[in-house]
Motif scaffolding. Sequence first.
Motif, PDB file in Angstrom:
ATOM      1  N   SER A 167      -7.630   4.387  23.455  1.00 58.50           N
ATOM      2  CA  SER A 167      -8.455   3.955  24.634  1.00 58.50           C
ATOM      3  C   SER A 167      -9.647   3.361  24.184  1.00 58.50           C
ATOM      4  N   LEU A 168     -10.229   2.770  25.115  1.00 58.77           N
ATOM      5  CA  LEU A 168     -11.533   1.786  24.699  1.00 58.77           C
ATOM      6  C   LEU A 168     -12.609   2.624  24.022  1.00 58.77           C
ATOM      7  N   ARG A 169     -12.940   3.698  24.400  1.00 57.92           N
ATOM      8  CA  ARG A 169     -14.021   4.495  23.829  1.00 57.92           C
ATOM      9  C   ARG A 169     -13.498   4.857  22.164  1.00 57.92           C
ATOM     10  N   ASP A 170     -12.415   4.761  21.973  1.00 61.55           N
ATOM     11  CA  ASP A 170     -12.163   4.880  20.258  1.00 61.55           C
ATOM     12  C   ASP A 170     -11.838   3.623  19.661  1.00 61.55           C
ATOM     13  N   MET A 171     -11.523   2.652  20.339  1.00 58.71           N
ATOM     14  CA  MET A 171     -11.073   1.299  19.620  1.00 58.71           C
ATOM     15  C   MET A 171     -12.053   0.803  18.690  1.00 58.71           C
ATOM     16  N   PRO A 172     -13.226   0.572  19.412  1.00 54.50           N
ATOM     17  CA  PRO A 172     -14.096  -0.044  18.443  1.00 54.50           C
ATOM     18  C   PRO A 172     -14.256   0.472  16.998  1.00 54.50           C
ATOM     19  N   LEU A 173     -14.467   1.876  17.026  1.00 53.13           N
ATOM     20  CA  LEU A 173     -14.714   2.197  15.581  1.00 53.13           C
ATOM     21  C   LEU A 173     -13.270   2.239  14.677  1.00 53.13           C
ATOM     22  N   GLN A 174     -12.222   2.373  15.169  1.00 51.85           N
ATOM     23  CA  GLN A 174     -10.907   2.223  14.696  1.00 51.85           C
ATOM     24  C   GLN A 174     -10.479   0.806  14.095  1.00 51.85           C
ATOM     25  N   VAL A 175     -11.013  -0.278  14.910  1.00 53.64           N
ATOM     26  CA  VAL A 175     -10.606  -1.525  14.445  1.00 53.64           C
ATOM     27  C   VAL A 175     -11.606  -2.122  13.351  1.00 53.64           C
ATOM     28  N   MET A 176     -12.766  -1.958  13.872  1.00 57.09           N
ATOM     29  CA  MET A 176     -14.024  -2.423  13.200  1.00 57.09           C
ATOM     30  C   MET A 176     -14.255  -1.711  11.866  1.00 57.09           C
ATOM     31  N   LEU A 177     -13.533  -0.697  11.264  1.00 55.33           N
ATOM     32  CA  LEU A 177     -13.530  -0.067  10.154  1.00 55.33           C
ATOM     33  C   LEU A 177     -12.638  -0.805   9.234  1.00 55.33           C
ATOM     34  N   GLY A 178     -11.692  -1.602   9.652  1.00 58.00           N
ATOM     35  CA  GLY A 178     -10.977  -2.448   8.931  1.00 58.00           C
ATOM     36  C   GLY A 178     -11.629  -3.889   8.812  1.00 58.00           C
ATOM     37  N   HIS A 179     -12.287  -4.437  10.020  1.00 58.46           N
ATOM     38  CA  HIS A 179     -12.699  -5.557  10.164  1.00 58.46           C
ATOM     39  C   HIS A 179     -13.934  -6.054   9.219  1.00 58.46           C
ATOM     40  N   VAL A 180     -15.055  -4.960   9.153  1.00 58.85           N
ATOM     41  CA  VAL A 180     -16.313  -5.012   8.599  1.00 58.85           C
ATOM     42  C   VAL A 180     -16.261  -5.422   7.110  1.00 58.85           C
ATOM     43  N   PRO A 181     -15.583  -4.806   6.414  1.00 63.52           N
ATOM     44  CA  PRO A 181     -15.471  -5.476   4.829  1.00 63.52           C
ATOM     45  C   PRO A 181     -14.787  -6.782   4.694  1.00 63.52           C
ATOM     46  N   LEU A 182     -13.729  -7.199   5.746  1.00 60.83           N
ATOM     47  CA  LEU A 182     -13.022  -8.297   5.500  1.00 60.83           C
ATOM     48  C   LEU A 182     -13.980  -9.589   6.059  1.00 60.83           C
ATOM     49  N   PHE A 183     -15.025  -9.201   6.935  1.00 63.38           N
ATOM     50  CA  PHE A 183     -15.994 -10.247   7.412  1.00 63.38           C
ATOM     51  C   PHE A 183     -16.827 -10.541   6.155  1.00 63.38           C
ATOM     52  N   PHE A 184     -17.059  -9.698   5.111  1.00 66.13           N
ATOM     53  CA  PHE A 184     -18.043 -10.041   3.997  1.00 66.13           C
ATOM     54  C   PHE A 184     -17.244 -10.688   2.888  1.00 66.13           C
ATOM     55  N   HIS A 185     -15.696 -10.113   2.873  1.00 63.48           N
ATOM     56  CA  HIS A 185     -15.168 -10.564   1.762  1.00 63.48           C
ATOM     57  C   HIS A 185     -14.401 -11.810   1.910  1.00 63.48           C
ATOM     58  N   LYS A 186     -14.415 -12.945   1.082  1.00 65.35           N
ATOM     59  CA  LYS A 186     -13.768 -14.043   1.503  1.00 65.35           C
ATOM     60  C   LYS A 186     -12.465 -14.282   0.836  1.00 65.35           C
ATOM     61  N   ASP A 211     -13.656   2.484 -10.269  1.00 72.11           N
ATOM     62  CA  ASP A 211     -12.808   2.020 -11.480  1.00 72.11           C
ATOM     63  C   ASP A 211     -11.642   1.202 -10.701  1.00 72.11           C
ATOM     64  N   HIS A 212     -11.188   1.121  -9.269  1.00 68.71           N
ATOM     65  CA  HIS A 212     -10.137   0.516  -9.052  1.00 68.71           C
ATOM     66  C   HIS A 212     -10.600  -0.620  -8.068  1.00 68.71           C
ATOM     67  N   LEU A 213     -11.744  -1.042  -8.084  1.00 68.00           N
ATOM     68  CA  LEU A 213     -12.120  -2.317  -7.290  1.00 68.00           C
ATOM     69  C   LEU A 213     -12.542  -3.494  -8.053  1.00 68.00           C
ATOM     70  N   ASN A 214     -11.907  -4.595  -8.029  1.00 66.22           N
ATOM     71  CA  ASN A 214     -11.964  -5.805  -8.424  1.00 66.22           C
ATOM     72  C   ASN A 214     -13.655  -6.134  -8.302  1.00 66.22           C
ATOM     73  N   PRO A 215     -14.266  -7.182  -9.315  1.00 66.58           N
ATOM     74  CA  PRO A 215     -15.492  -7.562  -9.025  1.00 66.58           C
ATOM     75  C   PRO A 215     -15.730  -8.039  -7.584  1.00 66.58           C
ATOM     76  N   GLY A 216     -16.939  -7.741  -7.161  1.00 67.83           N
ATOM     77  CA  GLY A 216     -17.228  -8.062  -5.660  1.00 67.83           C
ATOM     78  C   GLY A 216     -16.484  -7.277  -4.937  1.00 67.83           C
ATOM     79  N   GLY A 217     -15.798  -6.085  -5.183  1.00 69.26           N
ATOM     80  CA  GLY A 217     -14.918  -5.170  -4.335  1.00 69.26           C
ATOM     81  C   GLY A 217     -15.876  -4.467  -3.251  1.00 69.26           C
ATOM     82  N   ILE A 218     -15.289  -4.104  -2.234  1.00 73.36           N
ATOM     83  CA  ILE A 218     -15.973  -3.217  -0.935  1.00 73.36           C
ATOM     84  C   ILE A 218     -15.279  -2.181  -0.972  1.00 73.36           C
ATOM     85  N   LEU A 219     -16.243  -1.089  -0.653  1.00 76.89           N
ATOM     86  CA  LEU A 219     -15.498   0.340  -0.040  1.00 76.89           C
ATOM     87  C   LEU A 219     -16.089   0.297   1.589  1.00 76.89           C
ATOM     88  N   SER A 220     -15.135   0.566   2.280  1.00 82.75           N
ATOM     89  CA  SER A 220     -15.566   0.834   3.768  1.00 82.75           C
ATOM     90  C   SER A 220     -15.044   2.047   4.193  1.00 82.75           C
TER      91      SER A 220
END
Length: 778
Positions: free
Chosen positions: A516-535, A640-649
Amino acid sequence: MNRKGSAVVLVTVFAVNFLSLVYQVIWTRNIMAIFGSTALSVSTTLTVFLSGIALGGYLGGKWIRKIDNKRRAVGILLAVLGAYCFFVGYLFQVIDLIFGLFHGIESAVLTNLLKLFFTFLILIFPTTIIGSIFPITTYLYSVETGKLGKDVAFIYFLDTFGAALGALISGFILVPMVGLRESSFISAALYILLGILMFVMKGSAQEAAPARQAQAKKPVQLDSVRVFILAALFFSGFSALVLEVVWARYFHLIFGTSIYAFSIVIAAFLMGLSIGSFLIKRRLENMKNPVLVFAYIEILIGGFALLVIRSSEWLEVLYYKLFYLIDSFYVFQAALFTIAFVIMLIPAALMGANFPLAIKIFGRDTETRGEDAGLTFSFNTAGGIIGAFAAGFIIIPLLGLEKTNFLAFAGYLAIGFAALFIAKRQALHYAVCTGAAVAFITGGYLFGSAPSLNYGVYYGGIRHKTIESFLNYKKRMESEITYSKHGFYGLVSVRYNPATRETQILHNGKVDATNSLRDMPLQVMLGHVPLFFHKNPERVLNIGLGGGFTLGAIKSHPNVKQIDMVEIDPLVVEATGRYFREFNNDALADPRISIHVHDGRHFLKTAPNKYDVIVSEPPNIWVSGVSMLFTREFYKIVDDHLNPGGILSQWVPGYEMDVDDLKLILRTIKERFEYVTFWMLKSDVIIFASHTEPVIDPAYIAALLQVPKIGSDVNVSLSESTPDAVISFLSEPQVPFEQLDYYFTGMNSVNTDNLPYLEFNTARNVFHLRKELIKSNQ
């Protein structure tokens, strides 16, 4: 036996079993922290625990005939047990380090065998001592009366009553308020204190004499009746633990899956056992045909057990009405305990009555009373070990709850009729028992209802303003279920609503993801947000599949070269792959994706790789075990399992938390990462954490938006898919990085494995927040 000595023995029985349930809870969570919150880890712990109890029951019965000063022996055993428990926490740390040496092993079978081996290594010694206490104390208490059945009934009453209180106290007080480590130390000290008390008590001449005569007197041999009793106890134990697993899952689908619900269901079952053993105590010595009584009780257990699981419809109605009637969380939990206790009372009490009755039948002579108690206890427990494992991993996944419950009913029926045969009763008794079985089956199916629990009253049901609204909605929803299976972690369902074209995946009656459209924003942006920052996010880990929408968002990024997808429940993987492909960018069909059915924390802990981005989308925090993905120890594993510059979302259900809960999470993360903040999409929270200050690159974001899937997701989430819209969203978190320390001023606690505040806070706060929401809507 003097009264003072008897009182000490009885206190010892109660306290040992009270503390044994406390330790079962503590050790289970310790094992989960090392090996992961998998069904196999929990089942392995229970299997080893019960195996030690069974072994101890057998050995204790053997030892008792060879020891002169039995009280002193019990004292030494308890002191040794307490000393071991003082240091067992450090043993868990050593095992954690040793197990880390085997992280490179890819064979699931070998890994699970290693888990079983290490769990056995830690727990078999203390659980064997705990199991040995039952036959020894049974002997001590019955030595002067010679009435084994009556005294076993009272010992078993204290045994199960102590265990019931241990389940409640550990779940409601010790773990949430004191902590695992501190609770372990306190319990160890109590074991040592009991040991000292027993050690200084003087034994009587009657206690010592049989030990000196044991070798001279030939023990009574096992006849056909006694052999049957051992077999009956084994299969009764099997059926009882099958029922316990079935009922626990059944009540969790109505009461919820928090540790509070777990504690009250187990305690209610144990309390029923204790009452049954207490009530039969005075009647054991005067029974003319105990085998016949045993037969009737077995058949009645099966019959009443059949009715328990047919109570779902009126039980849901009662839950709904109590929720609206009671404003106190703890009073509400007490009401749920009372309900579970009443529903399980008759079959559980009959189980509690039949165990001392079986020992009464089996008893050979006064010299072997301790050995007889230990042998029967170990056979009954051994059946329970197999029953618990088979129910959770084989029978329920194959048959579901209702058919598994019926299978246990058939097991008790078979034992009952076999006992009639052993008792050599006339045809009249067979006719009566057959009639009773038919009456139970008919009554259950005429006056009860099949458990249809795809939509949980504990979560979605109480949001309806009237009980009629809930029942009507539930009836319509159940007709729209396209997939429903019981697995290792409960019930997974998929619902398709043709009116709205909405597809939902539900776990234990709670909606986890929708298209549903009410749940979709969170479900997709959780994946997009860190990938907008990490090149350059070449390697990404995604914990928690849900409907696969976050994974679908991650795979749409062209720079991502490898994705590890970790989901603990195989049924979720199956349902998502079958019903959500057209909505989630066919998330699972990509050569870059490796699917791992495992606990997310344990997978990451043992992963040989490091990641550029880790996305954590676990179930709701109040679900038992999930809070281990929000503790100081987990964030260290992430770091311990993030590379330098790594991000947790990480996703957080803001709609189920108060401000202090969120501050607690942020405070815990901030211990590990310099740059922490969060965004809110309606009432959902996306947390960002990194050692590197994030930089917004307009050109990079503009290039990503040219990817059709990314542009479409952003348009759904932010109403427009322009670089300015994304930059505006990313540059305006709820709290700027530099102000976060000020934001959680006054929050000095952190969430740890030892003291998991968050799991218990959210369980209580969900109750209060829902009550407030209901009042505001009235």
